[in-house]
Design an enzyme around this catalytic site. Sequence first.
Site, PDB file in Angstrom:
ATOM      1  N   CYS A  53       0.970  12.915 -27.771  1.00  0.00           N
ATOM      2  CA  CYS A  53       2.406  13.210 -27.895  1.00  0.00           C
ATOM      3  C   CYS A  53       3.232  12.194 -27.105  1.00  0.00           C
ATOM      4  CB  CYS A  53       2.722  14.619 -27.387  1.00  0.00           C
ATOM      5  SG  CYS A  53       1.873  15.906 -28.309  1.00  0.00           S
ATOM      6  N   ARG A 130       1.797  18.372 -35.830  1.00  0.00           N
ATOM      7  CA  ARG A 130       2.689  17.186 -35.871  1.00  0.00           C
ATOM      8  C   ARG A 130       3.380  17.142 -37.234  1.00  0.00           C
ATOM      9  NH1 ARG A 130       1.184  14.630 -31.263  1.00  0.00           N
ATOM     10  NH2 ARG A 130      -0.937  15.128 -30.609  1.00  0.00           N
TER      11      ARG A 130
HETATM   12  C1  BEZ Z   1      -2.223  15.104 -27.335  1.00  0.00           C
HETATM   13  O1  BEZ Z   1      -2.874  14.281 -26.708  1.00  0.00           O
HETATM   14  O2  BEZ Z   1      -1.010  14.965 -27.520  1.00  0.00           O
HETATM   15  C2  BEZ Z   1      -2.920  16.280 -27.912  1.00  0.00           C
HETATM   16  C3  BEZ Z   1      -4.241  16.140 -28.317  1.00  0.00           C
HETATM   17  C4  BEZ Z   1      -4.906  17.243 -28.847  1.00  0.00           C
HETATM   18  C5  BEZ Z   1      -4.242  18.449 -28.986  1.00  0.00           C
HETATM   19  C6  BEZ Z   1      -2.913  18.571 -28.610  1.00  0.00           C
HETATM   20  C7  BEZ Z   1      -2.245  17.474 -28.078  1.00  0.00           C
END
Ligand code: BEZ
Length: 216
Positions: A53, A130
């Site tokens: 994110c 997302r």
């Molecule tokens: C992230 O790194 O943004 C992320 C990775 C896996 C699940 C949720 C967020």
Amino acid sequence: MEVTTHGNSGFPRLGQPAPLFEAQTTQGTIRLEDFKGSWLILFSHPADFTPVCTTEFVAFSEMAPEFKKRNVELCGLSIDSTYSHIAWVRNIEKNFGIKVPFPVIADLNKDVASLYGMIMPGESKTETSRCVFVIDPNGILRAMIYYPLTTGRNMQEILRLIDALQMTDKNGVATPANWKPGEKVIIPPPATTEAAEERMKAGFETKDWYFSKKAV
Ligand code: BEZ
């Protein structure tokens, strides 16, 4: 919070008015109607202070001037508090030297997330996936993209999608696979046998009656 689905049941549908909402953000209260006259990219992320994110927030922020040139506003969303969002955007500025220029919705009650179908229970019941919703200046939902929790989105593709939609609106044409601005566009196929005859003589770059391209 005031929400309305315009009589649409279930999830948002392309070509219909985007569900109206009012929400708390890092830049104060916003309503969908505030964006009337501009394009809007409403996008969700799973959680603040997570690595993928963070790369996306840096990338959206870096791309913001290109979106602005195209009259596109950005608005993020997750099921985190405004305090968490404020701390995270400050942390991004400290660690990456990037100021996040767009508002981020604090959707703690999942009001907007539920309205737009941003939660995919098979992935997570507590985080938004997302999602990207492209809403046009008249408030019509024009495109939706869904990516899983583990895959960061491609800003060039989102920008390309905006360019394609704006090309379609301006010129009444469609765009082929992998189209980029400057390349030839597709002329919608004829709908009658007479129009098909005409198309063969129209002087476009025509492979067959249903397949014509032109430069714009
Ligand atoms: C992230 O790194 O943004 C992320 C990775 C896996 C699940 C949720 C967020």
